[in-house]
Design an enzyme around this catalytic site. Structure first.
Site, PDB file in Angstrom:
ATOM      1  N   ASP A 284       0.719  -1.248  -0.128  1.00 39.28           N
ATOM      2  CA  ASP A 284      -0.080   0.119  -0.105  1.00 39.28           C
ATOM      3  C   ASP A 284       0.825   1.227   0.072  1.00 39.28           C
ATOM      4  O   ASP A 284       0.769   2.145   0.673  1.00 39.28           O
ATOM      5  CB  ASP A 284      -1.046   0.007   1.056  1.00 39.28           C
ATOM      6  CG  ASP A 284      -2.180   0.975   1.034  1.00 39.28           C
ATOM      7  OD1 ASP A 284      -2.264   1.581  -0.152  1.00 39.28           O
ATOM      8  OD2 ASP A 284      -2.748   1.386   2.166  1.00 39.28           O
TER       9      ASP A 284
ATOM     10  N   GLN B  16      -2.632  -5.437   6.357  1.00 39.44           N
ATOM     11  CA  GLN B  16      -2.532  -4.324   7.279  1.00 39.44           C
ATOM     12  C   GLN B  16      -3.542  -4.698   8.425  1.00 39.44           C
ATOM     13  O   GLN B  16      -4.840  -4.910   8.333  1.00 39.44           O
ATOM     14  CB  GLN B  16      -3.384  -2.877   6.479  1.00 39.44           C
ATOM     15  CG  GLN B  16      -2.225  -2.472   5.591  1.00 39.44           C
ATOM     16  CD  GLN B  16      -2.640  -1.541   4.696  1.00 39.44           C
ATOM     17  OE1 GLN B  16      -3.800  -1.858   3.851  1.00 39.44           O
ATOM     18  NE2 GLN B  16      -2.012  -0.181   4.525  1.00 39.44           N
TER      19      GLN B  16
ATOM     20  N   ASP C 189      -2.510   9.169   9.826  1.00 38.69           N
ATOM     21  CA  ASP C 189      -3.282   8.496   8.887  1.00 38.69           C
ATOM     22  C   ASP C 189      -4.434   7.567   9.269  1.00 38.69           C
ATOM     23  O   ASP C 189      -4.423   6.984  10.482  1.00 38.69           O
ATOM     24  CB  ASP C 189      -2.114   7.438   8.289  1.00 38.69           C
ATOM     25  CG  ASP C 189      -2.578   6.648   7.133  1.00 38.69           C
ATOM     26  OD1 ASP C 189      -2.960   7.319   6.187  1.00 38.69           O
ATOM     27  OD2 ASP C 189      -2.711   5.352   7.317  1.00 38.69           O
TER      28      ASP C 189
ATOM     29  N   GLU D 216      -6.003  12.950   8.774  1.00 38.07           N
ATOM     30  CA  GLU D 216      -6.310  12.498   7.515  1.00 38.07           C
ATOM     31  C   GLU D 216      -7.651  11.705   7.528  1.00 38.07           C
ATOM     32  O   GLU D 216      -7.612  10.546   7.736  1.00 38.07           O
ATOM     33  CB  GLU D 216      -5.206  11.375   6.998  1.00 38.07           C
ATOM     34  CG  GLU D 216      -5.115  11.230   5.410  1.00 38.07           C
ATOM     35  CD  GLU D 216      -5.852   9.741   5.230  1.00 38.07           C
ATOM     36  OE1 GLU D 216      -6.565   9.657   3.967  1.00 38.07           O
ATOM     37  OE2 GLU D 216      -5.874   8.951   5.943  1.00 38.07           O
TER      38      GLU D 216
ATOM     39  N   HIS E  98      -2.220  11.423  -3.653  1.00 37.31           N
ATOM     40  CA  HIS E  98      -1.639  10.201  -4.018  1.00 37.31           C
ATOM     41  C   HIS E  98      -2.929   9.082  -4.154  1.00 37.31           C
ATOM     42  O   HIS E  98      -2.809   8.046  -4.616  1.00 37.31           O
ATOM     43  CB  HIS E  98      -0.809   9.494  -3.094  1.00 37.31           C
ATOM     44  CG  HIS E  98      -1.492   9.369  -1.864  1.00 37.31           C
ATOM     45  ND1 HIS E  98      -1.792  10.329  -1.042  1.00 37.31           N
ATOM     46  CD2 HIS E  98      -1.581   8.137  -1.064  1.00 37.31           C
ATOM     47  CE1 HIS E  98      -2.268   9.603   0.130  1.00 37.31           C
ATOM     48  NE2 HIS E  98      -2.054   8.220   0.055  1.00 37.31           N
TER      49      HIS E  98
ATOM     50  N   ARG F 254      -4.725   3.375  -7.926  1.00 35.39           N
ATOM     51  CA  ARG F 254      -4.272   4.773  -7.574  1.00 35.39           C
ATOM     52  C   ARG F 254      -2.991   5.286  -8.133  1.00 35.39           C
ATOM     53  O   ARG F 254      -2.615   6.016  -8.039  1.00 35.39           O
ATOM     54  CB  ARG F 254      -4.324   4.757  -5.936  1.00 35.39           C
ATOM     55  CG  ARG F 254      -5.500   4.678  -5.431  1.00 35.39           C
ATOM     56  CD  ARG F 254      -5.642   4.738  -3.860  1.00 35.39           C
ATOM     57  NE  ARG F 254      -5.139   3.565  -3.562  1.00 35.39           N
ATOM     58  CZ  ARG F 254      -4.869   3.228  -2.100  1.00 35.39           C
ATOM     59  NH1 ARG F 254      -5.041   4.124  -1.193  1.00 35.39           N
ATOM     60  NH2 ARG F 254      -4.205   2.167  -1.959  1.00 35.39           N
TER      61      ARG F 254
HETATM   62  C1  GLC Z   1      -4.613   6.797   3.954  1.00 34.32           C
HETATM   63  C2  GLC Z   1      -3.523   6.753   2.883  1.00 34.32           C
HETATM   64  C3  GLC Z   1      -4.121   5.782   1.721  1.00 34.32           C
HETATM   65  C4  GLC Z   1      -4.099   4.414   2.392  1.00 34.32           C
HETATM   66  C5  GLC Z   1      -4.878   4.314   3.724  1.00 34.32           C
HETATM   67  C6  GLC Z   1      -4.485   2.964   4.562  1.00 34.32           C
HETATM   68  O1  GLC Z   1      -5.994   6.907   3.587  1.00 34.32           O
HETATM   69  O2  GLC Z   1      -3.634   8.220   2.234  1.00 34.32           O
HETATM   70  O3  GLC Z   1      -3.234   5.829   0.599  1.00 34.32           O
HETATM   71  O4  GLC Z   1      -4.317   3.302   1.573  1.00 34.32           O
HETATM   72  O5  GLC Z   1      -4.442   5.301   4.767  1.00 34.32           O
HETATM   73  O6  GLC Z   1      -3.153   3.257   5.260  1.00 34.32           O
END
Ligand code: GLC
Length: 646
Positions: A138, A249, A281, A323, A392, A517
């Protein structure tokens, strides 16, 4: 007064003679100021008496973490506090980039400091640089470590050299803290896979589907097409692990206070490399509860504030970016509410503005943009936005259905239209984007593609249509001119300053080809940079146009974010009209036309706002003054004006 303001006051008092001030004394003052809130948050989250000892652990942890911060960074903290709300300044202009794609490695970033300076960039967001699994990862958001620099980017030494160089050049640095999950190769995950109960308790793990099914009943899916469901079965331990993002993850279990304590140590270790802004994040996902969508829960907000208040005692100069790419009324909450107001995150992505700008381009109208912004609550004073056009990630259609309906549109059809407009579903659309995580049964989907390709440059160049090329260029400049003048930090996505098109090379990489992406994650085009002198190419026009707007932005004090954006009604559905007002009746009026035809605004609107004097207007961007020949002011297709108040 929020905690930052309080610290600033304390720091300013002592800053007069910094050398004489013991850093221990300042630390003690900060602990004294923050402890009541820290304690309240901790005991609310971890109310079971069996967790009491962890609060004592936290109290011991804070001073020991403070010991790990270098004297240079302790001084840097105080200097940042002395600068006040530096992140709200009109001087702030950011760029987001992948280190390897931009210029190979961390040393390569250092070499490009002159490039950032030339464009006017003084704030960098470097995408993840720590170790990650070899295969899919990722883009580094599956972390094997929070501090060990992945070899492909360089070493810890290179990172420290870079951050020190950035400080000397007055460039602020933002790095990600991937707080919601680790990779399945992270040391805790590895121990959990070997059967350690302690580390299994760091994640959400279940022996059968009973609890996972109960969660699934109300949990949405983040990556439904590539990673359906929110749990992954691991046969090594015969357990279902919660994996809200990708299967590799693993979501951290913050209901376990030990996880919080260890992650706080990771956070401090990370910021000790010289980070000014921590990008928290995926923070909306931090707390999980059966029967909810496990996003934006009150406990998640408390946890973020707890991290922040603790970090304030150790590294008070460091600030947090949320975020949270969620609904507009949820995003604003990450600035903190109630006794947490202004004490949660100082900065948040303005994902609503971003999505609304794309909506306005597709519809050629600003109705939804205006309606949503007008109905958005004001953010706390000490905070600011990150305003951006592209990043991104995909573009999520975070629009309020209620407002779409109130405009007389069907929300479901409207979203279908947007997906079709941007993702090659309509022949006449100039955009060349792709559907991301599209679910045909619900119609849900997001959009990928580079700024330039989504705004029509790729198709126009392929078809060698000069007029369409010009139109795309105007749109790119207009959207960037908006984020440069709207309240907040403009963040340019590396490559967009060169009008970089979609990059299809990811299709040849097995670890990337399932995630489109990557189409908007191109390598930086240094050959194009070398030819910027050739002023007629789209890249040169965009680069020079941005450079010009950035330098103007930095000269306009009113562009610092003091919650001074006022929306005005242009009485024309295609126009976007807002003002940055000053306390002394001074101001700058911004006017943008989202239509491909000239549009008019009644000059009496501009007269009543004070922008027409002696029958003339003055545009700051072109430095042109022109007399009005009628009672109407004409705005050209995709034209942007920054009007000066005479
Ligand atoms: C955030 C990041 C993204 C990622 C996600 C999981 O949204 O911007 O790119 O896939 O977190 O970590």
């Amino acid at each position: 007064m929020n905690q930052t303001a309080l610290h600033r006051k304390l720091a300013l008092k002592d800053l007069k003679d910094l050398k004489k001030v013991s850093s221990k004394k300042l630390f003690d003052l900060r602990v004294a100021a923050n402890l009541p809130l820290i304690k309240e948050l901790f005991y609310t989250l971890y109310s079971d008496p069996k967790y009491n000892r962890y609060f004592n652990e936290l109290q011991e942890l804070l001073p020991s973490l403070f010991q790990t911060r270098s004297d240079e960074l302790k001084m840097h903290d105080l200097q940042l506090l002395k600068k006040g709300n530096w992140y709200q300044s009109e001087k702030m202009v950011g760029m987001q980039l992948y280190v390897d794609l931009f210029n190979k490695n961390l040393k390569g970033i250092e070499e490009k400091i002159p490039y950032f300076k030339e464009l006017g960039i003084n704030f960098l967001h470097l995408m993840p640089i720590t170790t990650r699994p070899k295969g899919e990862n990722d883009g580094g958001y599956a972390v094997n470590s929070y501090t060990a620099v992945d070899r492909k980017f360089g070493s810890k030494k290179d990172l420290l050299a870079l951050t020190s160089k950035l400080r000397k050049n007055d460039i602020y640095l933002m790095l990600d803290f991937v707080v919601n999950h680790t990779s399945d190769e992270y040391p805790w995950a590895k121990k959990a896979l070997k059967g350690s109960e302690k580390y299994q308790g760091y994640y959400y793990m279940f022996p059968d589907r009973t609890i996972p099914d109960a969660f699934e009943a109300s949990l949405p899916e983040v990556f439904p097409a590539t990673s359906p469901g929110n749990f992954t079965y691991r046969k090594e331990i015969d357990r279902w692990v919660m994996t809200v993002f990708n299967t590799y993850q693993w979501d951290l279990n913050y209901a376990n206070p030990k996880v919080f304590l260890e992650m706080l140590s990771n956070l401090v270790a990370m910021v000790n490399s010289g980070v000014d802004v921590v990008r928290f994040d995926a923070l909306a996902f931090l707390w999980k509860k059966i029967g909810t969508n496990s996003q934006n829960l009150p406990e998640a907000h408390m946890l973020i504030t707890l991290f922040r208040m603790c970090l304030q005692t150790i590294a008070p100069g460091v600030i947090f970016l949320a975020e949270a790419i969620v609904a507009p009324k949820e995003i604003i909450k990450y600035f903190g509410e109630g006794n947490r107001k202004g004490n949660e995150c100082e900065v948040a992505y303005n994902a609503s503005l971003m999505a609304l700008l794309w909506n306005s381009i597709a519809t050629k109208k600003t109705l939804l943009l205006n309606k949503t912004l007008r109905n958005s609550p004001e953010k706390p004073e000490e905070t600011t936005w990150i305003n951006y056009v592209r990043c991104h990630d995909d573009i999520g259609l975070g629009l309020e259905d209620q407002y779409i309906s109130e405009l007389g549109w069907n929300p479901w059809l409207h979203r279908m239209f947007l997906l079709d407009y941007y993702c090659q579903g309509l022949d006449w659309s100039p955009a060349k984007g792709f559907k991301f995580m599209h679910n045909p049964s619900t119609g849900d989907g997001r959009i990928t593609g580079s700024c330039a390709s989504l705004l029509g440059l790729e198709k126009a160049m392929q078809n060698q249509q000069k007029e369409a090329v010009d139109k795309a260029i105007k749109k790119i400049l207009m959207l960037h001119g908006i984020i440069l003048s709207f309240g907040g930090i403009p963040l340019i996505y590396a490559g967009d300053e060169l009008a970089t098109l979609n990059d299809y090379s990811y299709l040849n990489d097995d670890h990337k080809k399932n995630d489109n992406r990557w189409v908007n994650r191109p390598s930086h085009q240094w050959e194009t940079v070398a030819q910027l002198k050739d002023g007629d190419r789209p890249a040169s026009i965009i680069f020079n146009g941005l450079k010009h707007m950035i330098s103007l932005r930095k000269k306009i004090k009113l562009f610092s974010d003091t919650n001074n954006v006022v929306l005005h009604d242009a009485h024309n559905p295609h126009l976007f009209l807002y003002e940055r007002i000053g306390k002394k009746k001074d101001g700058v009026l911004i006017l943008a036309n989202f239509d491909e035809h000239p549009q008019i605004i009644d000059s009496s609107v501009l007269v009543s706002l004070g922008y027409i004097k002696e029958g003339a207007l003055h545009d700051i961007l072109t430095n042109k003054k022109w007399p009005l020949s009628s009672g109407l002011v004409e705005v050209q297709p995709f034209q942007l004006l920054w009007l000066a108040k005479p």
